[in-house]
Design an enzyme around this catalytic site. Structure first.
Site, short mmCIF file in Angstrom:
data_model
loop_
_atom_site.label_atom_id
_atom_site.label_comp_id
_atom_site.label_asym_id
_atom_site.label_seq_id
_atom_site.Cartn_x
_atom_site.Cartn_y
_atom_site.Cartn_z
N HIS A 181 -2.82 -2.82 -6.65
CA HIS A 181 -2.39 -1.46 -6.97
C HIS A 181 -1.11 -1.47 -7.79
O HIS A 181 -0.98 -0.72 -8.77
CB HIS A 181 -2.15 -0.63 -5.71
CG HIS A 181 -3.35 0.08 -5.19
ND1 HIS A 181 -4.16 0.86 -5.97
CD2 HIS A 181 -3.87 0.14 -3.94
CE1 HIS A 181 -5.14 1.36 -5.25
NE2 HIS A 181 -4.99 0.93 -4.00
N GLY A 239 -3.15 -0.18 4.62
CA GLY A 239 -2.13 -0.48 3.63
C GLY A 239 -1.98 0.69 2.69
O GLY A 239 -2.89 1.52 2.56
N HIS A 258 -5.34 -6.25 -2.17
CA HIS A 258 -5.65 -4.88 -2.59
C HIS A 258 -4.37 -4.14 -2.97
O HIS A 258 -4.29 -3.50 -4.02
CB HIS A 258 -6.38 -4.18 -1.44
CG HIS A 258 -6.79 -2.78 -1.72
ND1 HIS A 258 -8.11 -2.43 -1.93
CD2 HIS A 258 -6.08 -1.62 -1.79
CE1 HIS A 258 -8.19 -1.12 -2.14
NE2 HIS A 258 -6.97 -0.61 -2.05
N GLU A 259 -3.35 -4.22 -2.11
CA GLU A 259 -2.10 -3.49 -2.37
C GLU A 259 -1.32 -4.10 -3.53
O GLU A 259 -0.75 -3.37 -4.34
CB GLU A 259 -1.25 -3.42 -1.10
CG GLU A 259 -1.93 -2.76 0.09
CD GLU A 259 -2.55 -1.40 -0.18
OE1 GLU A 259 -2.07 -0.67 -1.06
OE2 GLU A 259 -3.53 -1.06 0.50
N GLN A 310 0.19 5.12 -4.79
CA GLN A 310 -0.83 5.94 -4.14
C GLN A 310 -0.26 7.27 -3.64
O GLN A 310 -1.03 8.16 -3.28
CB GLN A 310 -1.48 5.18 -2.99
CG GLN A 310 -2.34 4.04 -3.48
CD GLN A 310 -3.03 3.38 -2.33
OE1 GLN A 310 -2.51 2.45 -1.72
NE2 GLN A 310 -4.23 3.86 -2.02
N CYS A 334 -10.65 2.49 -0.41
CA CYS A 334 -9.30 2.78 -0.90
C CYS A 334 -8.94 4.21 -0.53
O CYS A 334 -9.74 5.13 -0.73
CB CYS A 334 -9.25 2.60 -2.41
SG CYS A 334 -7.60 2.87 -3.11
N LEU A 335 -7.74 4.40 -0.01
CA LEU A 335 -7.29 5.74 0.35
C LEU A 335 -7.20 6.66 -0.87
O LEU A 335 -7.24 7.88 -0.73
CB LEU A 335 -5.94 5.68 1.06
CG LEU A 335 -5.93 4.92 2.39
CD1 LEU A 335 -4.51 4.87 2.96
CD2 LEU A 335 -6.90 5.52 3.38
#
Length: 190
Positions: free
Chosen positions: A138, A41, A134-135, A46, A92-93
Site C-alpha cells: 500500500h 492491518g 500487503h501493507e 487507506q 482489503c479494507l
C-alpha cells in the site's frame, strides 16, 4: 476509509520524518479504524494520509498474535531457492467485502522504526507475512489487485460491486453505528 481509485492509494507515500504527538494521534486513529473494520492491518493512505506508516494486529503461522506500528518500512521477502509462495484468499479494507486468491511469499521481514523513531524489525509467517507484504505494498502505491491476473481481478471487482451497498462511503463508521443500536428499525434483518 479511502477506496481504491483515489490518487493517494496509487502512488508511493512520503516518509515519516516527524515523530510527535500528531503522529501518535494518527496511530491511535488508524488502530481504531482498523478495529472498527475488523481488519488485521491498515496503511495511512487507506485513511487518506500520504505517509509511510502502517498498523497491524494479526496472527502468525503458530497463531501467536503480533501487533504494532511500522514507519518507513523496508520489505524483504525470500528469493531464489528460499522463496516459497503460499496462495490464500486476500481482501482489503479499501475494497471491502471482496476476496480473491493471491500468491505471496510465506515469510516476510519488515525493517523500519516505530512511532517514536526507534528501529524495529518484524519477521512474519502465515497471515502476518501476508499482512506485512500487503501493507508495505500500500505504501508503495500497490493494491493487491495489481498482483492478480486480469480474469481474477475482474471477478474481484465484480464481487465488490455486488457488495457495495453493504459498505457505504463512510464505512466502517455507519455500519458500526447501525450494529450498535438494536432498536434501530433500519438495522433489522429483512
Amino acid at each position: 476509509m479511502t477506496r481504491w481509485g483515489e490518487p493517494v492509494m496509487h502512488h508511493p507515500c512520503r516518509p515519516v520524518e516527524v515523530f510527535d504527538e500528531r503522529l501518535h494521534a494518527l496511530v491511535a486513529d488508524m488502530t481504531a479504524t482498523m478495529d472498527a473494520a475488523d481488519g488485521v492491518g491498515l496503511a495511512a493512505n487507506q485513511i487518506g494520509v500520504d505517509l509511510r506508516i502502517f498498523v497491524y494486529r494479526c496472527t502468525d503461522r503458530e497463531e501467536v498474535i503480533h501487533q504494532g506500528v511500522i514507519c518507513n518500512p523496508v520489505l524483504e521477502v525470500p528469493t531464489g531457492a528460499d522463496r516459497r509462495l503460499e496462495e490464500s484468499e486476500e481482501g482489503c479494507l479499501s475494497l471491502p467485502g471482496a476476496y480473491a486468491p493471491c500468491a505471496r511469499p510465506d515469510v516476510a521481514t519488515v525493517r523500519g522504526v516505530d512511532q517514536f523513531g526507534t528501529p524495529i524489525e518484524v519477521r512474519g509467517t502465515g497471515l502476518l507475512a501476508r499482512c506485512l507484504q500487503h501493507e508495505a505494498d500500500h505504501l508503495e502505491g500497490t493494491v493487491f489487485a495489481d498482483r492478480l491476473s486480469k480474469r481474477i481481478r475482474r471477478r474481484l471487482f465484480a464481487e465488490a460491486e455486488v457488495l457495495a451497498e453493504e459498505f457505504p462511503a463512510d464505512w466502517p463508521v455507519s455500519s458500526r453505528e447501525r450494529s450498535d443500536d438494536p432498536d434501530d428499525p433500519d438495522d433489522q434483518d429483512a
